[in-house]
Design an enzyme around this catalytic site. Sequence first.
Site, PDB file in Angstrom:
ATOM      1  N   GLY A 254     117.058  38.302  27.217  1.00 32.14           N
ATOM      2  CA  GLY A 254     117.081  37.134  26.350  1.00 32.14           C
ATOM      3  C   GLY A 254     118.449  36.861  25.745  1.00 32.14           C
TER       4      GLY A 254
ATOM      5  CB  ILE B 182     106.058  44.013  24.064  1.00 29.65           C
ATOM      6  CG1 ILE B 182     106.097  42.526  23.677  1.00 29.65           C
ATOM      7  CG2 ILE B 182     107.453  44.544  24.351  1.00 29.65           C
ATOM      8  CD1 ILE B 182     106.809  42.271  22.340  1.00 29.65           C
TER       9      ILE B 182
ATOM     10  CE1 TYR C 299     106.627  30.597  24.155  1.00 30.33           C
ATOM     11  CE2 TYR C 299     104.686  30.665  22.736  1.00 30.33           C
ATOM     12  CZ  TYR C 299     105.465  30.019  23.668  1.00 30.33           C
ATOM     13  OH  TYR C 299     105.081  28.772  24.120  1.00 30.33           O
ATOM     14  CB  THR C 300     112.034  32.164  20.200  1.00 31.27           C
ATOM     15  OG1 THR C 300     112.557  31.817  21.492  1.00 31.27           O
ATOM     16  CG2 THR C 300     112.244  33.650  19.950  1.00 31.27           C
TER      17      THR C 300
ATOM     18  CB  THR D  59     111.613  34.211  12.232  1.00 31.88           C
ATOM     19  OG1 THR D  59     112.010  32.846  12.025  1.00 31.88           O
ATOM     20  CG2 THR D  59     110.134  34.303  11.937  1.00 31.88           C
ATOM     21  CG  ASP D  60     114.535  31.063   9.402  1.00 30.16           C
ATOM     22  OD1 ASP D  60     114.133  31.432  10.520  1.00 30.16           O
ATOM     23  OD2 ASP D  60     115.100  29.960   9.222  1.00 30.16           O
TER      24      ASP D  60
ATOM     25  CE1 TYR E 157     109.053  32.598  16.692  1.00 29.77           C
ATOM     26  CE2 TYR E 157     109.987  31.559  14.741  1.00 29.77           C
ATOM     27  CZ  TYR E 157     110.074  32.467  15.784  1.00 29.77           C
ATOM     28  OH  TYR E 157     111.199  33.248  15.903  1.00 29.77           O
TER      29      TYR E 157
ATOM     30  CE  LYS F 103     109.658  37.011  15.273  1.00 36.48           C
ATOM     31  NZ  LYS F 103     110.144  37.883  16.370  1.00 36.48           N
TER      32      LYS F 103
ATOM     33  CD1 TRP G 228     117.545  28.101  11.196  1.00 37.26           C
ATOM     34  CD2 TRP G 228     119.259  26.718  10.791  1.00 37.26           C
ATOM     35  NE1 TRP G 228     117.112  27.143  10.325  1.00 37.26           N
ATOM     36  CE2 TRP G 228     118.141  26.280  10.056  1.00 37.26           C
ATOM     37  CE3 TRP G 228     120.445  26.012  10.677  1.00 37.26           C
ATOM     38  CZ2 TRP G 228     118.170  25.153   9.226  1.00 37.26           C
ATOM     39  CZ3 TRP G 228     120.482  24.894   9.850  1.00 37.26           C
ATOM     40  CH2 TRP G 228     119.357  24.466   9.139  1.00 37.26           C
TER      41      TRP G 228
END
Length: 261
Positions: A7, A30, A54-55, A94-95, A117, A121, A142
């Site tokens: 990635g 995973i 998975y973003t 993540t934020d 999402y 997370k 970001w």
Amino acid sequence: MIIGAGGMLGTDLCKVFPDAVQLTRKELDITKRDEVVQTIGQINPDVVINAAAYTDVDGCEDDEYLAFAVNGHGPGYVAEACSNAGAKMVHFSTDYVFDGSKDEYSEGDEPDPINLYGQSKLMGEQKIIENLNDYRVIRISWLFGSNGKNFVETMLRLSEELDNVKVVNDQFGKPTYTVDLAHKTREMIDLGPGIYHITNEGVCSWYEFASEIIDNAVPCTSDEFPRKAKRPKYSVLTNTKTSPMRDWKEALDDYLKERKT
């Protein structure tokens, strides 16, 4: 050992840790618990860095099962395997675990995600903490880098295709360069277990970010640019635990120079 080595972040991590066992998604999925436990058990690493995720924020709204399988349960399986092997685990969150109602968030603030999402997370964070004591969960925001789809490349492409590129000016965060993050990760391994916020310094809106990349960005509101997944208005992560990284504008300059070579 690096999971998710193919990635955008994983590729830069592999450069910082060239001697690591580097596994792409094809080599280790995973979402398959038995495979994860067996692989980590056989390799028996001292440190496992999980960069698999998975973003696709809007994609998570369409495929909730995949989002929670990869971002939620998967990290828990890795943590379980690390616990069995006596390994440290570094994982990236993540934020978007926050709802965006505050101007900034420190590591101890209570998460309250507003999209799938972020929810997936957050589950990943919780599963890691449940299964392992020796973890470092690094919340990032970001992300941009030279080995995958990212905002910078999208802006450059749209700038050539359109006279004006509309970019929202009412969502704020901290852009983060994968190269800087990968180097910082080496330092994180030696810090104590816990949750960390690691980004480049400096706060901006998506429009302000875009304006540093292209010269035909035009501001708009989030209401003018509807997306499937709701985004937090403010997802500014405050780092209270480690030394700060450089300003995002400096990092962006390096990225833009690098892509020309």
